[in-house]
Design a protein around this motif. Structure first.
Motif, PDB file in Angstrom:
ATOM      1  N   GLU A 216     -44.383 -22.051 -21.909  1.00 44.36           N
ATOM      2  CA  GLU A 216     -44.658 -23.426 -21.477  1.00 44.36           C
ATOM      3  C   GLU A 216     -45.927 -23.927 -22.135  1.00 44.36           C
ATOM      4  O   GLU A 216     -46.770 -23.145 -22.567  1.00 44.36           O
ATOM      5  CB  GLU A 216     -44.738 -23.511 -19.945  1.00 44.36           C
ATOM      6  CG  GLU A 216     -45.549 -22.414 -19.272  1.00 44.36           C
ATOM      7  CD  GLU A 216     -46.986 -22.787 -19.021  1.00 44.36           C
ATOM      8  OE1 GLU A 216     -47.330 -23.964 -19.197  1.00 44.36           O
ATOM      9  OE2 GLU A 216     -47.770 -21.902 -18.661  1.00 44.36           O
ATOM     10  N   ASN A 217     -46.032 -25.245 -22.193  1.00 43.56           N
ATOM     11  CA  ASN A 217     -47.114 -25.875 -22.941  1.00 43.56           C
ATOM     12  C   ASN A 217     -48.423 -25.965 -22.175  1.00 43.56           C
ATOM     13  O   ASN A 217     -49.482 -26.094 -22.779  1.00 43.56           O
ATOM     14  CB  ASN A 217     -46.698 -27.291 -23.375  1.00 43.56           C
ATOM     15  CG  ASN A 217     -46.374 -27.342 -24.860  1.00 43.56           C
ATOM     16  OD1 ASN A 217     -47.056 -26.715 -25.662  1.00 43.56           O
ATOM     17  ND2 ASN A 217     -45.318 -28.064 -25.206  1.00 43.56           N
ATOM     18  N   ASP A 248     -39.657 -26.614 -24.737  1.00 43.28           N
ATOM     19  CA  ASP A 248     -40.762 -25.712 -25.076  1.00 43.28           C
ATOM     20  C   ASP A 248     -40.291 -24.586 -25.995  1.00 43.28           C
ATOM     21  O   ASP A 248     -41.004 -24.181 -26.926  1.00 43.28           O
ATOM     22  CB  ASP A 248     -41.382 -25.122 -23.808  1.00 43.28           C
ATOM     23  CG  ASP A 248     -42.168 -26.156 -23.013  1.00 43.28           C
ATOM     24  OD1 ASP A 248     -42.670 -27.113 -23.626  1.00 43.28           O
ATOM     25  OD2 ASP A 248     -42.271 -26.009 -21.780  1.00 43.28           O
TER      26      ASP A 248
END
Length: 386
Positions: A216-217, A248
């Motif tokens: 995830e970012n 993602d």
């Protein structure tokens, strides 16, 4: 006569995981708690609050696993209309309260996996019945997410109402008012898998570095892990195992391709998700593992109220671990077993990886086995005296 422990959590099993929404990362710890309770000769009723994944109706179910374990799942439904879905949530609250009132006997033990979900039904239940419970605190959610910050006071009040605690790290005591209430600590799933020979592993010519976990970012763990490849020499290969949002994963794969082109060879490989023996086999074929969650100055204090359980999984599979320098890990009982990097940069991560002594005979499994024995003893004492 054996005591019965009613374990309220968000667990699933083979009968229900296709239909219910759940967090894969939470399941190993939930199963470990169940196995530990059974090992200590308690009967366990796992009462799941997971709700249906897709539109439709899920009817309540009860499964008997064996003479010492039973699984209970509440009814829920889901529709395209958010208003109706709120009714489903209220319906699960009612089922939870009904179960607590009529299924939990006088000398039974209640263990609740801490979640903001349980705050409302417990507030209602306290008006009807005096309840003592052990609270399993894996995270303080209102400290980790800006979207839940408004629940901070309610969350702390709910936690403080617990009668005893199962805590995920050594620092949460600083935030809750435990006073004389007893607590035991478990950083994760201490089950140590058997050593497995991975015949199909193709990368024996490299020093293999693995990141396994969510992609995830926000905290960029997998993304910063792959950037470190540019600062490692050609002896190293980085492997990414994990799950996450489709967007993602697409972005991660794109960046992997770009870096591999820059390096003129495939030194980063994305393997998707693995589980069970396949997962353990892969980890045991690697040399070092990464826990590279990125925290800015605002988020760093929140890291005190959780624990990166992947570190325990890495160590249980015999891996050396390189981690970001978070207090919950540094001041834990495994802090001396971890190599920390100071600056949250790919260059610093690479330096820490290259600093490791790969011929060392120290087996991290021994430390996890030690923690496992101590936790089982401590949890038994906690419940016996509850």
């Amino acid at each position: 006569m054996k005591k019965t422990v009613h374990y309220f959590c968000f667990g699933v099993d083979d009968h229900t995981k296709q239909n219910l929404y759940y967090f894969p990362s939470a399941q190993p710890k939930i199963q470990y708690i169940i196995d530990t309770l059974k090992n200590n000769e308690y009967m366990v009723n796992m009462v799941s609050s997971c709700s249906i994944k897709n539109n439709g109706f899920f009817k309540s179910k009860i499964y008997k696993v064996d003479n010492n374990e039973k699984h209970v799942f509440f009814s829920s439904f889901k529709t395209p209309l958010k208003v109706l879905n709120k009714i489903s949530i209220f319906m699960t609250f009612v089922q939870f309260i009904f179960y607590m009132l009529f299924c939990v006997k006088k000398n039974d033990i209640v263990l609740i996996y801490h979640s903001l979900y349980y705050i409302r039904p417990m507030e209602l239940l306290k008006k009807l019945k005096k309840v003592r419970y052990i609270l399993e605190v894996e995270e303080l959610y209102s400290f980790l997410d800006d979207n839940t910050e408004v629940f901070m006071d309610q969350e702390i009040e709910f936690i403080n109402y617990g009668s005893a605690y199962l805590l995920v790290n050594d620092l949460i005591d600083e935030k809750i008012s435990r006073r004389e209430k007893k607590a035991v600590i478990s950083y994760g799933n201490y089950s140590v898998p058997p050593k497995i020979s991975c015949r199909n592993f193709e990368y024996h010519d490299y020093i293999n570095v693995v990141y396994a976990g969510v992609i995830e970012n926000r905290r960029k763990a997998a993304f910063i892990a792959i950037e470190s490849a540019k600062h490692l020499n050609e002896k190293y290969c980085i492997h990414i195992l994990g799950f996450g949002e489709k967007s993602d994963i697409i972005n991660l794969k794109k960046r992997i391709n770009e870096i591999n082109k820059e390096l003129s060879e495939e030194r980063i490989i994305f393997h998707g998700t693995k589980s069970g023996d396949e997962y353990s086999c892969f980890l045991q074929s690697c040399d070092v593992a990464l826990s590279t969650h990125s925290y800015d100055k605002k988020d760093l204090p929140a890291a005190d109220y959780s624990f990166p359980s992947k570190i325990i999984t890495y160590m249980a599979n015999g891996l050396k671990v390189v981690s970001s320098d978070v207090r919950s890990v540094r001041y834990s009982k495994i802090g001396r077993n971890i190599t920390f990097y100071e600056k949250n940069t790919p260059e610093d991560i690479a330096k820490s990886i290259e600093s490791l002594e790969y011929v060392s005979q120290v087996d991290s499994r021994e430390k996890i086995n030690e923690l496992d024995k101590q936790f089982k003893k401590n949890l038994k004492n906690l419940i016996d005296e509850f």
